[in-house]
Design a protein around this motif. Structure first.
Motif, PDB file in Angstrom:
ATOM      1  N   GLU A 179      48.432  52.112  64.480  1.00  0.00           N
ATOM      2  CA  GLU A 179      47.517  52.558  65.536  1.00  0.00           C
ATOM      3  C   GLU A 179      47.947  52.058  66.907  1.00  0.00           C
ATOM      4  O   GLU A 179      47.700  52.701  67.911  1.00  0.00           O
ATOM      5  CB  GLU A 179      46.092  52.096  65.219  1.00  0.00           C
ATOM      6  N   GLY A 180      48.604  50.900  66.955  1.00  0.00           N
ATOM      7  CA  GLY A 180      49.008  50.324  68.240  1.00  0.00           C
ATOM      8  C   GLY A 180      50.405  50.698  68.680  1.00  0.00           C
ATOM      9  O   GLY A 180      50.892  50.198  69.684  1.00  0.00           O
ATOM     10  N   GLY A 181      51.114  51.548  67.921  1.00  0.00           N
ATOM     11  CA  GLY A 181      52.466  51.936  68.312  1.00  0.00           C
ATOM     12  C   GLY A 181      53.408  51.833  67.127  1.00  0.00           C
ATOM     13  O   GLY A 181      52.976  51.879  65.973  1.00  0.00           O
ATOM     14  N   PRO A 182      54.716  51.661  67.403  1.00  0.00           N
ATOM     15  CA  PRO A 182      55.696  51.598  66.311  1.00  0.00           C
ATOM     16  C   PRO A 182      55.416  50.434  65.367  1.00  0.00           C
ATOM     17  O   PRO A 182      54.957  49.376  65.786  1.00  0.00           O
ATOM     18  CB  PRO A 182      57.030  51.400  67.033  1.00  0.00           C
ATOM     19  N   ALA A 183      55.689  50.630  64.080  1.00  0.00           N
ATOM     20  CA  ALA A 183      55.515  49.569  63.095  1.00  0.00           C
ATOM     21  C   ALA A 183      56.528  48.464  63.367  1.00  0.00           C
ATOM     22  O   ALA A 183      57.677  48.748  63.720  1.00  0.00           O
ATOM     23  CB  ALA A 183      55.685  50.126  61.691  1.00  0.00           C
ATOM     24  N   PRO A 184      56.146  47.214  63.205  1.00  0.00           N
ATOM     25  CA  PRO A 184      57.026  46.107  63.569  1.00  0.00           C
ATOM     26  C   PRO A 184      58.197  45.892  62.618  1.00  0.00           C
ATOM     27  O   PRO A 184      59.137  45.198  62.964  1.00  0.00           O
ATOM     28  CB  PRO A 184      56.090  44.895  63.547  1.00  0.00           C
ATOM     29  N   ASP A 185      58.187  46.507  61.425  1.00  0.00           N
ATOM     30  CA  ASP A 185      59.246  46.220  60.455  1.00  0.00           C
ATOM     31  C   ASP A 185      60.515  47.041  60.663  1.00  0.00           C
ATOM     32  O   ASP A 185      61.501  46.842  59.978  1.00  0.00           O
ATOM     33  CB  ASP A 185      58.733  46.407  59.031  1.00  0.00           C
ATOM     34  N   GLY A 186      60.511  47.999  61.577  1.00  0.00           N
ATOM     35  CA  GLY A 186      61.712  48.793  61.833  1.00  0.00           C
ATOM     36  C   GLY A 186      61.977  49.861  60.800  1.00  0.00           C
ATOM     37  O   GLY A 186      63.059  50.430  60.763  1.00  0.00           O
ATOM     38  N   GLY A 187      61.012  50.161  59.947  1.00  0.00           N
ATOM     39  CA  GLY A 187      61.204  51.181  58.924  1.00  0.00           C
ATOM     40  C   GLY A 187      61.144  52.585  59.489  1.00  0.00           C
ATOM     41  O   GLY A 187      60.809  52.808  60.654  1.00  0.00           O
ATOM     42  N   LEU A 188      61.501  53.539  58.639  1.00  0.00           N
ATOM     43  CA  LEU A 188      61.476  54.950  59.009  1.00  0.00           C
ATOM     44  C   LEU A 188      60.533  55.711  58.080  1.00  0.00           C
ATOM     45  O   LEU A 188      60.468  55.430  56.884  1.00  0.00           O
ATOM     46  CB  LEU A 188      62.867  55.563  58.886  1.00  0.00           C
ATOM     47  N   LEU A 189      59.844  56.680  58.643  1.00  0.00           N
ATOM     48  CA  LEU A 189      59.013  57.587  57.868  1.00  0.00           C
ATOM     49  C   LEU A 189      59.825  58.861  57.642  1.00  0.00           C
ATOM     50  O   LEU A 189      60.303  59.479  58.588  1.00  0.00           O
ATOM     51  CB  LEU A 189      57.723  57.902  58.617  1.00  0.00           C
ATOM     52  N   TYR A 190      60.001  59.237  56.377  1.00  0.00           N
ATOM     53  CA  TYR A 190      60.725  60.444  55.998  1.00  0.00           C
ATOM     54  C   TYR A 190      59.701  61.543  55.758  1.00  0.00           C
ATOM     55  O   TYR A 190      58.849  61.427  54.881  1.00  0.00           O
ATOM     56  CB  TYR A 190      61.535  60.182  54.727  1.00  0.00           C
ATOM     57  N   SER A 191      59.778  62.617  56.533  1.00  0.00           N
ATOM     58  CA  SER A 191      58.879  63.760  56.383  1.00  0.00           C
ATOM     59  C   SER A 191      59.727  64.990  56.119  1.00  0.00           C
ATOM     60  O   SER A 191      60.555  65.369  56.946  1.00  0.00           O
ATOM     61  CB  SER A 191      58.053  63.968  57.653  1.00  0.00           C
ATOM     62  N   GLU A 192      59.506  65.620  54.975  1.00  0.00           N
ATOM     63  CA  GLU A 192      60.274  66.795  54.562  1.00  0.00           C
ATOM     64  C   GLU A 192      59.319  67.963  54.418  1.00  0.00           C
ATOM     65  O   GLU A 192      58.235  67.818  53.848  1.00  0.00           O
ATOM     66  CB  GLU A 192      60.948  66.479  53.221  1.00  0.00           C
ATOM     67  N   SER A 193      59.707  69.128  54.927  1.00  0.00           N
ATOM     68  CA  SER A 193      58.892  70.322  54.749  1.00  0.00           C
ATOM     69  C   SER A 193      59.790  71.545  54.691  1.00  0.00           C
ATOM     70  O   SER A 193      60.863  71.574  55.287  1.00  0.00           O
ATOM     71  CB  SER A 193      57.867  70.468  55.875  1.00  0.00           C
ATOM     72  N   GLY A 194      59.336  72.541  53.942  1.00  0.00           N
ATOM     73  CA  GLY A 194      60.106  73.769  53.809  1.00  0.00           C
ATOM     74  C   GLY A 194      59.492  74.667  52.756  1.00  0.00           C
ATOM     75  O   GLY A 194      58.305  74.566  52.445  1.00  0.00           O
ATOM     76  N   MET A 195      60.326  75.532  52.187  1.00  0.00           N
ATOM     77  CA  MET A 195      59.872  76.471  51.152  1.00  0.00           C
ATOM     78  C   MET A 195      60.613  76.183  49.855  1.00  0.00           C
ATOM     79  O   MET A 195      61.838  76.037  49.850  1.00  0.00           O
ATOM     80  CB  MET A 195      60.147  77.914  51.575  1.00  0.00           C
ATOM     81  N   PHE A 196      59.838  76.110  48.773  1.00  0.00           N
ATOM     82  CA  PHE A 196      60.404  75.914  47.445  1.00  0.00           C
ATOM     83  C   PHE A 196      60.184  77.183  46.646  1.00  0.00           C
ATOM     84  O   PHE A 196      59.056  77.678  46.548  1.00  0.00           O
ATOM     85  CB  PHE A 196      59.748  74.723  46.745  1.00  0.00           C
ATOM     86  N   THR A 197      61.263  77.723  46.090  1.00  0.00           N
ATOM     87  CA  THR A 197      61.190  78.941  45.285  1.00  0.00           C
ATOM     88  C   THR A 197      61.502  78.585  43.837  1.00  0.00           C
ATOM     89  O   THR A 197      62.552  78.002  43.542  1.00  0.00           O
ATOM     90  CB  THR A 197      62.185  79.999  45.795  1.00  0.00           C
ATOM     91  N   TRP A 198      60.557  78.919  42.944  1.00  0.00           N
ATOM     92  CA  TRP A 198      60.726  78.653  41.519  1.00  0.00           C
ATOM     93  C   TRP A 198      60.271  79.886  40.757  1.00  0.00           C
ATOM     94  O   TRP A 198      59.178  80.383  40.995  1.00  0.00           O
ATOM     95  CB  TRP A 198      59.896  77.435  41.109  1.00  0.00           C
ATOM     96  N   GLN A 199      61.121  80.408  39.902  1.00  0.00           N
ATOM     97  CA  GLN A 199      60.848  81.598  39.109  1.00  0.00           C
ATOM     98  C   GLN A 199      60.363  82.751  39.980  1.00  0.00           C
ATOM     99  O   GLN A 199      59.406  83.446  39.668  1.00  0.00           O
ATOM    100  CB  GLN A 199      59.852  81.272  37.995  1.00  0.00           C
ATOM    101  N   GLY A 200      61.030  82.919  41.135  1.00  0.00           N
ATOM    102  CA  GLY A 200      60.747  84.028  42.030  1.00  0.00           C
ATOM    103  C   GLY A 200      59.547  83.854  42.940  1.00  0.00           C
ATOM    104  O   GLY A 200      59.252  84.733  43.741  1.00  0.00           O
ATOM    105  N   VAL A 201      58.845  82.739  42.841  1.00  0.00           N
ATOM    106  CA  VAL A 201      57.662  82.509  43.667  1.00  0.00           C
ATOM    107  C   VAL A 201      57.986  81.440  44.711  1.00  0.00           C
ATOM    108  O   VAL A 201      58.369  80.321  44.363  1.00  0.00           O
ATOM    109  CB  VAL A 201      56.457  82.062  42.807  1.00  0.00           C
ATOM    110  N   ALA A 202      57.827  81.800  45.988  1.00  0.00           N
ATOM    111  CA  ALA A 202      58.085  80.864  47.090  1.00  0.00           C
ATOM    112  C   ALA A 202      56.775  80.233  47.544  1.00  0.00           C
ATOM    113  O   ALA A 202      55.773  80.932  47.720  1.00  0.00           O
ATOM    114  CB  ALA A 202      58.751  81.585  48.251  1.00  0.00           C
ATOM    115  N   ARG A 203      56.798  78.924  47.720  1.00  0.00           N
ATOM    116  CA  ARG A 203      55.612  78.183  48.166  1.00  0.00           C
ATOM    117  C   ARG A 203      56.027  77.146  49.196  1.00  0.00           C
ATOM    118  O   ARG A 203      57.107  76.562  49.085  1.00  0.00           O
ATOM    119  CB  ARG A 203      54.979  77.427  47.004  1.00  0.00           C
ATOM    120  N   PRO A 204      55.153  76.843  50.149  1.00  0.00           N
ATOM    121  CA  PRO A 204      55.434  75.735  51.063  1.00  0.00           C
ATOM    122  C   PRO A 204      55.448  74.419  50.273  1.00  0.00           C
ATOM    123  O   PRO A 204      54.675  74.257  49.319  1.00  0.00           O
ATOM    124  CB  PRO A 204      54.267  75.739  52.050  1.00  0.00           C
TER     125      PRO A 204
END
Length: 161
Positions: A54-79
């Motif tokens: 809440e006060g800004g960057p986390a003090p430990d120097g870690g990274l947040l990994y955020s992945e988004s896209g489309m996944f297609t399985w058996q012909g059906v695409a979903r976010p």
């Protein structure tokens, strides 16, 4: 996505995994069910950015990994999306990877350019291999085995300029 360099037995050492991963990456993942032969595909983007409080960057120097896209399985695409936390590891230059809720996932040490790790999950075992080709391309390959799973997940990352 630009084709990554061929994956041969040469790997690029990474002295600091968090510094190397910071930024935005294009992501292409194939998911192969080795039992049925079914194949799926994920295409999207991933960002490794500073974790914040809440006060800004986390003090430990870690990274947040955020992945988004489309996944297609058996012909059906979903976010699809997922979030992971990459924290500084036990040794300099390494990472402690955790799920979004803080549960441990795996460690990551790319100082040789290649790393193999395991993640036991109930009756399943996830074995991951990470390889760095150059400053802008890396790959993860997860083999997932268990009573109801026999999967191979191959993910190629290309740095966005």
């Amino acid at each position: 996505m630009d084709a990554p360099p061929p994956y041969v037995d040469e790997f690029r050492p990474v002295p600091d995994v968090l510094a190397h991963l910071a930024g935005r990456w294009r992501v292409e993942r194939t998911v192969l069910d080795l039992a049925s032969g079914d194949e799926g595909r994920f295409e999207g983007v991933a960002a490794f950015g500073p974790m914040s409080t809440e006060g800004g960057p986390a003090p430990d120097g870690g990274l947040l990994y955020s992945e988004s896209g489309m996944f297609t399985w058996q012909g059906v695409a979903r976010p699809a999306e997922r979030t992971l936390r990459f924290l500084p590891g036990a040794r300099p230059g390494t990472a402690d990877v955790r799920f979004a809720d803080g549960r441990p996932f795996h460690d990551l040490d790319l100082t040789s350019g290649r790393y193999v790790t395991d993640h036991p999950c109930a009756a399943d075992l996830y074995r991951g291999e990470f390889t760095v080709r150059d400053a802008d391309h890396w790959r993860s390959v997860w083999r997932v085995g268990g009573p109801a799973k026999d999967l191979l997940l191959t993910t190629d990352y290309a740095r966005e300029c």
